[in-house]
Design an enzyme around this catalytic site. Structure first.
Site, PDB file in Angstrom:
ATOM      1  N   ASP B 323       9.506   1.895  -1.770  1.00  0.00           N
ATOM      2  CA  ASP B 323       8.842   0.625  -1.371  1.00  0.00           C
ATOM      3  C   ASP B 323      10.300  -0.519  -1.847  1.00  0.00           C
ATOM      4  OD1 ASP B 323       6.560   1.012  -0.210  1.00  0.00           O
ATOM      5  OD2 ASP B 323       5.635   1.203  -2.177  1.00  0.00           O
ATOM      6  N   TYR B 411      -0.682  -1.589   0.424  1.00  0.00           N
ATOM      7  CA  TYR B 411      -0.707  -1.502  -1.246  1.00  0.00           C
ATOM      8  C   TYR B 411      -0.550  -2.859  -1.870  1.00  0.00           C
ATOM      9  CZ  TYR B 411      -2.335   3.027  -3.008  1.00  0.00           C
ATOM     10  OH  TYR B 411      -3.160   4.074  -3.549  1.00  0.00           O
TER      11      TYR B 411
END
Lengths: 675, 675
Positions: B323, B411
C-alpha cells in the site's frame, strides 16, 4: 428464647431494614445485601455452639442453579406474569476449632440448608481481621524487638503484613503465614523500605508466632524518593495538564437498576463476590435486525490470579501469591476516587462483604460505570472512485466501562469490562501500585557479581522479577447454552500444479473440540482463531453463530511443571481450557487455595476428558505478563495495560452498528460569563 | 527568455507566495509546501525537454543529512545564535518515455543537484492521474462493452479501478495493471458489487488495454444491504447514544507551531510524505529530574504495508498489495471528518502532495491532533497497612494523539501516534472500511463443496482471506545516536541443590546484538524483552538507559518463503530487524515496489550482516493481522484495533509522572439557561 426464635425475630427485623435500604427488588444474582450478610451471621452463629471463636472466611451468594435463573429471566423478559424470584441463598465458609465448615443458608426461610466439614488440603481465604492481629504479634515478641533495636529502628514506625507461604511438598501443614515488616518512617511507601532478612512464622489458628528468623542485616532503604503522595512531594511538579473532561449534557446514556445495567444495545448484571470481585452476568445484546436481545455471556469473572516471584532465597521463595483464593480479590477492592480513578461522568456502586466476625463491611464506590469516549473511530470509509463525488461516512466510538480496582497488598489491579455497541466485550487489565521490593547492599549494578533475581531500581532496592497470570472464567452462552469450541486453524496450502502463478496461500481448517483434551491450548504455537459457536444455529448465509477470543499479551509459565508453585497453579499450564459447565467448578485453582496442593485445579478436573461438543461449556482463558521491573516502576508504577476481546463472529448477519449514528455533539449551556 | 530565466522569475514569485502563506519559518523537516511543490514542478519541467509527457510519481522533501539536522537542532535549542537552516531540497521521481528518473532539486538555489535514470526492477508509485485514465479505458473497449451488455448492466453506473499485479517470475515486465470493475448502481459500496470474472490488463506507459478476460458470468451481488451512508439507510437506527464530548475549558494543552508540536513533556515534529504518510520526527521528552529534553525517536513512519489476499484463482492471485510503494499511503490519506474521525477538541493540519502533473493537491484536515482523555488511570495506589489511615493516590491519564486515516481503495487504516506523559509512545492501528469482496454463485455455505478462499458473507458475496502487515521504521536515538539492540531473554533456571524449596525460577539473560544477523527476530518463539539502549549512558543505579518494544498482535507470514509475493515482501519474514542507520535505506520493501522482485528489501540489505552494536541503529518492526472475514465486517467493517508500544525502560531514574497531577476538572461557564 431458643435459637430458632431468636433467628426468626432477628430476621423479621432484617427484612424490614432490607426494604428500607433497597428501593428495588433484588435480582437473583445481586450480591448479598448488608441485611442479608447480617442474617447469615446470625443464623450461622446460632447454629454453631462455639460462635464466639468462629470466623467468617467467605460469605457469598449461593447462586440459584442456571436453569432456574434462565427460567426466571425468560419469564421476566417476556413480560407475561413473571415467575417468582428463585429463593435467596447464601454460602459461607467459617472456621472454628481449627476446622473449616461450609454452610448453605436459605435467606427466605432463615434456615440452614446444609453444612459440611471441609477435609482435604488447602485453607480458606485469609480474613483481614486475622491478618491485622497476626501483623501485630511481632511487636510483643522479644526476638523481633531485638531485631529492631539492632537496626536502630523506631518501633512505632514499623508496619508488618502477612504473606501466604504456599506448599513445598510438606506433609501435614498448618495455617501458617509469614509476617514481614517495613519501615514506614517518613513515607507512605512502606513496601519500599523492607526489613530484609527478618520474618516471623505465624500460626493463624493458634494466632501465635511459631518461628522466627533474623538472617542478616542489610540497610533499610532510605525514605527519600519513596513518597508518592502529592502533599508530601516538593516542586517542581509536572508535566502539567490543562483541564479536560468528558461531558454529557443529557446525562448518562445508561440506566442502572440496582446492579442491572442497560446501555445502548447491551443489558448485563454487575455482581460482587468477596473472593472474585466483579462478576458480569447475563450479558445480552439487542439485535436490531432480529429485534430481540440475544444471549452472549452467562457469567464472566476472574477466578484466580497467580503472581509468582522469581527469587528462590529464604525470604522470597514462597512468594507465589494466589490473589483471589488466598487474599480475596473482592475484599481487596479499593474505594475508587472520583475524577482520578474514573472520569467525571462515572456513576458508582458500593459493595459489601462479611468481615471476619460476619458483620458487613462497606466498600464505598467499589465499582464505577461510565461511558468511554476516547475519540476512536467505530467505522469509516472514504470513497473516491465514484466520479465527481467524495463520500465519507464515519462514526465515532462510545463504549460502556465497568471498572474496579483491587489492591492486593502492594499491587493495584485495574479491571475493566468494556461493552462496545459492535458486540465486542473488551476486558482490560491495568497493573499499577508498588513493586515487590527487596532490600540489598547494592547501590550500583557494577557491584553485582551474582544473580539478584531482579532489577536494582534504587539505592539498596531490588525490584524482584515476577509474573502476573489472570485467569478468566467465561461462560459464554452464544444464543443459548449448547455451544461448541472451534479452532479455526490458518494453514498454508502449497500449490503443486500450474493452476496459478502463486506457490502458496493460506486457508482455514476448522476443528470442533470433542472433549476437554482437544481444547487445551497454548497460544502462539500456531495461527488460529478460537471461537465459541452455537452449532444449532446458523446465519442466513449458513455460518456458525459465534464469538471469537482475541487474546491479549501471551505469556506461558516459566516455572517447571513439577515445581510446587506451578503444581498449585497448573491452571496456567495452558492459556485456554474448555470444560462442560459444572456449577461446582468455579475456582480454577481450587476452592481452598491457601497452602493448596494442586489437587483441585482445572488441570485435575480436565483429566476426566469430558465431552464438550454441543454442550453448555465454559472457556477459561489465562492472560499473562512477565514483569522485569525497571526504574520507571519506582516508587510507584505507571500503569501497564493489557487486555483481550470477545468479538462477535458471524453472530450477527451484518455489521450491528451500521445504523448507529455518532453521538450528538454536546450543546453547551447558554452562558453569561466564564469562570 | 531561456529556461533558466523562466525558472528564476517563477521562483521569485513562488517565494513571495510562500511568505504570504506561512507565518512561520519552515522547520528543516517540514513537508514541501505548495509553493515548493510548484517550484519543483517548474524546475523539473524546464530541465527536461519532453515535459509535456512527464509525470510526477513522487515528490518529497530530500531531508538534510542527520548530522546537519542534529547540529541545527542543538543550536536552535540552546538559544544561542541559531545555526542557519539547512538548505531545502526536494527529491522527485518522474517518468517519461517509459523511463523513470530521479531528480534532486535545491529549492534555495532553484537548481538541479543531481539526476539519475532508474535502472533495475520495479516501478514508482502509481499516480492517481494515470489510475483515473486507465480506469476509463474499458468504457471505450468493445469486448468490455460486450461484457456489460451480456450482464445487462447500465454502463453509466459501472466504476472501474486499477490493481497492481506484482511479479510472478516473469522476465521483462511492463507497467501493467489490472482494471477490474464494479456496479455502483443504487449504492456507494461499489466493492460489494464486483463484476467477477472480468479484468482488463492496462499498460500504463502506453495507456492502453493490452489484455482482456471475461472468464465467466456470476451474478453481480445485489445492491440491497450494501449501503453505509446514513442518508440512504432506513429506520430503525441504533443503537442510540446520548450526547458526549471531551471538553477543555482552557483550550488545548498543546501548542502547534507549523508542524512542530509541544505538549506536556513531549516535543516532536509531524511530517508528511506522499508515499509514507505521517512521519514523526525528533520526539524528545522533558526529564523533570535532569531538567532537560532527552532524545527518544529521531524518526518513525510506516515504510510499507503488505496485504496479500489468499485466493489463488485467476482474478485474485496477484492481489498482494504494497500500500505504500504501489499506491502511496500518503496520497491516499483522507480528509478527516471533525467529530466523527476525531473528537471535538482536535486541531487539524492539511497536507499537500504533487499530483501527476506536479501541481500541489491539498488534503484538508489530513492530520488531527488531540488530547485523549479516556478515563484511564495513569498510576494509583491504596494503602491500608498503616494503622488508622487509608491512603489513596491516583492520577488520571491524558495523552496526545496524532491521527491520520489512509484509505487505500476499499480499506481505511487509522494510524495513531500517541504520546504519553510517562514516556510511552503507543502506536495504534485501526482497520476499517470495506472488505475485498468476490462475487460468487453461493448464497449458503451448504452449497459449498470446495475452498472458496474466504467467508460467504452475504448472498453471492465472499470476503476473501487476507493479511495486513504493517512495518514500522523506528530510528530510536535513545539519549543520542549510538545505541545497541538488546534481547533480554527470560530463562528458566532449574535448581539442582537443596538451597531452596523451589525447583525453578526464571531470570534475565541479556544479549547485545553484534551484527544484523543477531537481530532478526520472530516474536513468540521465546519470552524476551527487546530493548534499544544507549550503551554509553547509565542510570545512577548503573542500568542501561533504554526503551523497550512492547509488541502488538503477532502474525507471521503464512506464504512460502519462495513464493513470489513473499520474496517481494521478504521484510515480513521477521517481526524485527535492526540495521545501522543509512539514509538510503528507508523503504523496507524497496524504492520501486510496483512489480518489484525483492532485490531491494531489508532481507537483501541485511545480508551484509553489518555491525550494529553501539551504532546509530534503526529498528524495523512488523505487526500483522490475519483476517478471516466475518459477516459483521459487511457491508462496512467495525474497526479492528491493534498497536504496540515503545516504553522507557531504565531511561528515567524513576517514574517520570510521579509528580504529575491529574488534570483539573473542567469549570463550566456560568450559565443562565440550558439549550
Amino acid at each position: 428464647m431458643d435459637a430458632t426464635t431468636k433467628v426468626t425475630l432477628f430476621s423479621i427485623l432484617m427484612l424490614f431494614w432490607s426494604h428500607a435500604e433497597c428501593n428495588h427488588l433484588l435480582h437473583p444474582l445481586d450480591p448479598l445485601t448488608p441485611s442479608e450478610l447480617n442474617l447469615v451471621r446470625t443464623i450461622v452463629q446460632n447454629f454453631y455452639p462455639t460462635s464466639q471463636n468462629l470466623t467468617f472466611h467467605y460469605v457469598g451468594l449461593d447462586e440459584p442453579n442456571k436453569p432456574e435463573i434462565l427460567k426466571w429471566l425468560s419469564s421476566n423478559n417476556s413480560k407475561i406474569k413473571p415467575k417468582p424470584r428463585p429463593p435467596r441463598r447464601a454460602f459461607a465458609v467459617v472456621r472454628f476449632q481449627k476446622q473449616s465448615h461450609e454452610i448453605t443458608v436459605d435467606l427466605s426461610t432463615h434456615s440452614i440448608v446444609s453444612t459440611k466439614d471441609c477435609e482435604g488440603n488447602g485453607n480458606p481465604m485469609l480474613t483481614f481481621g486475622e491478618q491485622a492481629v497476626a501483623s501485630q504479634l511481632p511487636f510483643s515478641y522479644e526476638p523481633f524487638k531485638e531485631s529492631l533495636k539492632k537496626r536502630g529502628l523506631n518501633t512505632s514506625q514499623v508496619v508488618c503484613a502477612c504473606f501466604t507461604i504456599g506448599w513445598f511438598g510438606e506433609g501435614k501443614t498448618k495455617r501458617n503465614v509469614k509476617v514481614k515488616c517495613y519501615y514506614a518512617n517518613d513515607t507512605a511507601n512502606l513496601y519500599a523500605r523492607p526489613l530484609e532478612g527478618v520474618a516471623a512464622v505465624v500460626d493463624l489458628d493458634d494466632m501465635k508466632i511459631v518461628g522466627y528468623n533474623d538472617r542478616y542485616v542489610v540497610p533499610v532503604p532510605k525514605a527519600e524518593g519513596t513518597e508518592y503522595r502529592a502533599s508530601k512531594l516538593k516542586p517542581p511538579f509536572g508535566p502539567k495538564h490543562k483541564g479536560i473532561a468528558v461531558t454529557q449534557d443529557g446525562g448518562p446514556g445508561f440506566t442502572k437498576d440496582g446492579h442491572s445495567v442497560s446501555w445502548a444495545n447491551w443489558n448485563f448484571h454487575v455482581g460482587f463476590d468477596i473472593r472474585a470481585g466483579p462478576i458480569i452476568s447475563l450479558a445480552s445484546i439487542y439485535d436490531l435486525q432480529k429485534q430481540r436481545h440475544r444471549r452472549v455471556l452467562y457469567k464472566g469473572f476472574i477466578p484466580e490470579l497467580f503472581v509468582p516471584y522469581q527469587d528462590p532465597t529464604e525470604e522470597w521463595y514462597y512468594t507465589t501469591y494466589f490473589d483471589s483464593g488466598e487474599y480475596g480479590f473482592g475484599q481487596s477492592m479499593s474505594s475508587l476516587q472520583p475524577l482520578n480513578d474514573c472520569p467525571p461522568n462515572a456513576a458508582f456502586i458500593d459493595a459489601y462483604y462479611a468481615g471476619s466476625d460476619g458483620t458487613p463491611v462497606k466498600i464505598a464506590n467499589a465499582f464505577c460505570i461510565f461511558e468511554k469516549y476516547a475519540g476512536d473511530i467505530m467505522w469509516r470509509h472514504t470513497e473516491i472512485s465514484i466520479p465527481n463525488e467524495v463520500i465519507t461516512e464515519a462514526r465515532s466510538d462510545v463504549s460502556l466501562v465497568v471498572r474496579i480496582v483491587s489492591t492486593v497488598g502492594n499491587y493495584d489491579y485495574v479491571i475493566d469490562w468494556e461493552f462496545k455497541p459492535n458486540g465486542c466485550i473488551k476486558i482490560g487489565v491495568g497493573l499499577t501500585g508498588i513493586l515487590g521490593l527487596k532490600a540489598g547492599t547494592y547501590t550500583n549494578t557494577d557491584q553485582i557479581k551474582e544473580d539478584i533475581y531482579g532489577t536494582l531500581i534504587a539505592d539498596n532496592t531490588i525490584g524482584i522479577y515476577h509474573d502476573h497470570f489472570f485467569t478468566y472464567y467465561l461462560d459464554l452462552d452464544i444464543d443459548g447454552e449448547a455451544n461448541s469450541f472451534v479452532k479455526s486453524n490458518l494453514e498454508t496450502v502449497r500449490v503443486k500444479d500450474d493452476t496459478t502463478p502463486r506457490k502458496s496461500y493460506w486457508t482455514v481448517v476448522s476443528e470442533t473440540a470433542k472433549t476437554e483434551a482437544d481444547a487445551k491450548i497454548n497460544l502462539g504455537s500456531k495461527p488460529s482463531e478460537l471461537l465459541v459457536v452455537n452449532p444449532n444455529k446458523k446465519t442466513k448465509q449458513g455460518n456458525k453463530i459465534g464469538y471469537r477470543l482475541l487474546p491479549g499479551p501471551v505469556a506461558h509459565p516459566l516455572l517447571l511443571n513439577d515445581d510446587y508453585p506451578q503444581i498449585r497453579a497448573a491452571f496456567t499450564n495452558y492459556n485456554v481450557w474448555v470444560t462442560p459447565y459444572n456449577k461446582s467448578e468455579k475456582w480454577v485453582g481450587g476452592s481452598y487455595v491457601d497452602r493448596s496442593r494442586g489437587d483441585d485445579t482445572i488441570a485435575i478436573w480436565s483429566l476426566r476428558d469430558r465431552e464438550i461438543e454441543n454442550k453448555d461449556i465454559v472457556l477459561w482463558y489465562t492472560m499473562g505478563f512477565h514483569h522485569v521491573p525497571s526504574q520507571e516502576d519506582y516508587p510507584i508504577m505507571p500503569t501497564l495495560s493489557g487486555g483481550f476481546e470477545l468479538r462477535p463472529t458471524n453472530f450477527f448477519e451484518r455489521n450491528p452498528v451500521l445504523k448507529t449514528k455518532s453521538p450528538k455533539p454536546v450543546h453547551f449551556p447558554n452562558c453569561t460569563s466564564q469562570h
